[in-house]
Design an enzyme around this catalytic site. Structure first.
Site, short mmCIF file in Angstrom:
data_model
loop_
_atom_site.label_atom_id
_atom_site.label_comp_id
_atom_site.label_asym_id
_atom_site.label_seq_id
_atom_site.Cartn_x
_atom_site.Cartn_y
_atom_site.Cartn_z
CG HIS A 56 -0.37 0.10 2.53
ND1 HIS A 56 0.42 -0.87 3.09
CD2 HIS A 56 -0.42 1.11 3.46
CE1 HIS A 56 0.81 -0.49 4.29
NE2 HIS A 56 0.33 0.71 4.55
CG HIS A 58 0.19 4.39 4.71
ND1 HIS A 58 -0.50 3.65 5.65
CD2 HIS A 58 -0.67 5.34 4.26
CE1 HIS A 58 -1.73 4.14 5.76
NE2 HIS A 58 -1.87 5.15 4.92
CG ASP A 60 5.16 2.94 7.26
OD1 ASP A 60 4.18 3.46 6.69
OD2 ASP A 60 5.06 1.94 8.00
CG HIS A 61 4.24 0.14 4.09
ND1 HIS A 61 4.04 -1.17 4.44
CD2 HIS A 61 3.91 0.88 5.18
CE1 HIS A 61 3.58 -1.22 5.69
NE2 HIS A 61 3.51 0.02 6.16
CG HIS A 112 -3.69 0.19 6.93
ND1 HIS A 112 -3.55 0.73 8.19
CD2 HIS A 112 -2.57 0.53 6.25
CE1 HIS A 112 -2.40 1.38 8.25
NE2 HIS A 112 -1.78 1.28 7.09
CG ASP A 129 0.91 -1.30 7.79
OD1 ASP A 129 1.83 -2.10 8.03
OD2 ASP A 129 1.10 -0.06 7.70
CG HIS A 167 4.31 -1.70 11.38
ND1 HIS A 167 5.15 -0.63 11.51
CD2 HIS A 167 3.57 -1.47 10.27
CE1 HIS A 167 4.92 0.23 10.52
NE2 HIS A 167 3.98 -0.26 9.75
FE FE Z 1 2.99 0.81 8.05
ZN ZN Z 2 0.26 1.69 6.52
#
Ligand code: FE
Ligand code: ZN
Length: 255
Positions: A56, A58, A60-61, A112, A129, A167
């Site tokens: 996805h 985001h 941090d990905h 998410h 996530d 995570h």
């Molecule tokens: Fe994340």
């Molecule tokens: Zn995420």
């Protein structure tokens, strides 16, 4: 034979690294930061990064994708309905891709984020996530009904499936799980084990679907113990599983 290991990133992310030892090609899942991947490649001369899988949008990905693409010839796979930097192959539900000789099924799991996808190959699930060890992702874009349906699809995969989420949230998730089901012995045992693992700095992933079904309250909304707890807190009765899920998710957001 594919070997799967985790490259830690940021404070609690894992970038999953898949290595094919017969070809010395490798792939990564959700490289939010390029540095840990580039450090690994520098320390392992001869290895080629051939594929990048994205669940996805985001940061941090996807934060490391563009740098990794510039430094390698990797093909970037990601969800069709989200904006993914450097994406070469846009994926939707039921698509199939071949990576390092493994066929992955693409499973659309909105909740998410709306375009979130998961990758499944025979007992290996990369779910970003969406499903976490003992928990699930926050609902940033989707509805509780969507997330409940997405988790139900993942829960229908074989019980021995290894769950590679992004995570290290397992300990805090289990504290919540124990509050939801104080009488669940599997949850208590897992909390004890994970507490010791985290004190020793050991990662708690991958999980298995079998263990998640025993201890993850978000996969247990059909259980009487979970329903009763939600009813007791909210003064409701006989709610549908998706409504129990919604109440649990709202409780966890403030836990
Ligand atoms: Fe994340
Ligand atoms: Zn995420």
């Amino acid at each position: 034979m594919i070997q799967i290991t985790a490259l830690p990133a940021f404070t609690d992310n894992y970038i999953w690294l898949l290595q094919d030892h017969s070809t010395q090609r490798c792939a990564v899942v959700d490289p939010g930061d390029a540095a840990p991947v580039q450090a690994w490649l520098a320390a392992h001369p001869g290895w080629v990064l051939s594929d990048i899988l994205i669940t996805h949008h985001h940061h941090d990905h996807v934060g490391g994708v563009e740098r990794l693409k510039k430094a390698t010839d990797a093909t970037v796979y990601g969800p069709a309905s989200e904006s993914i930097p450097g994406r070469d192959v846009a994926l939707k539900d039921h698509d199939r891709i071949s990576v390092l000789g493994w066929e992955f099924d693409v499973i659309q799991v909105p909740g998410h984020t709306l375009g979130h996808i998961a990758f499944y190959h025979q007992g290996h699930l990369f779910c970003g996530d969406t499903l976490f060890a003992a928990g699930c992702g926050r609902l940033f874009e989707g509805t509780p009904e969507q997330m409940h349906h997405s988790l139900s699809r993942l829960a229908a995969l074989p019980a021995d499936t290894l769950v590679y989420c992004t995570h290290e949230y397992t300990l805090s998730n289990l504290k919540f799980a124990a509050a939801v089901e104080p009488g669940n012995p599997d949850t208590a045992a897992r909390l004890e084990k994970v507490t010791a693992q985290r004190e020793a700095g050991i990662m708690t992933l991958p999980s298995t679907l079998a263990l998640e079904k025993l201890t993850n309250p978000f996969l247990r909304v059909d259980e009487t113990s979970v329903k009763e707890k939600v009813d007791e807190r909210n003064g409701t009765q006989n709610r549908a599983p998706s409504a129990v899920f919604a109440a649990l998710r709202a409780w966890k957001d403030k836990f």
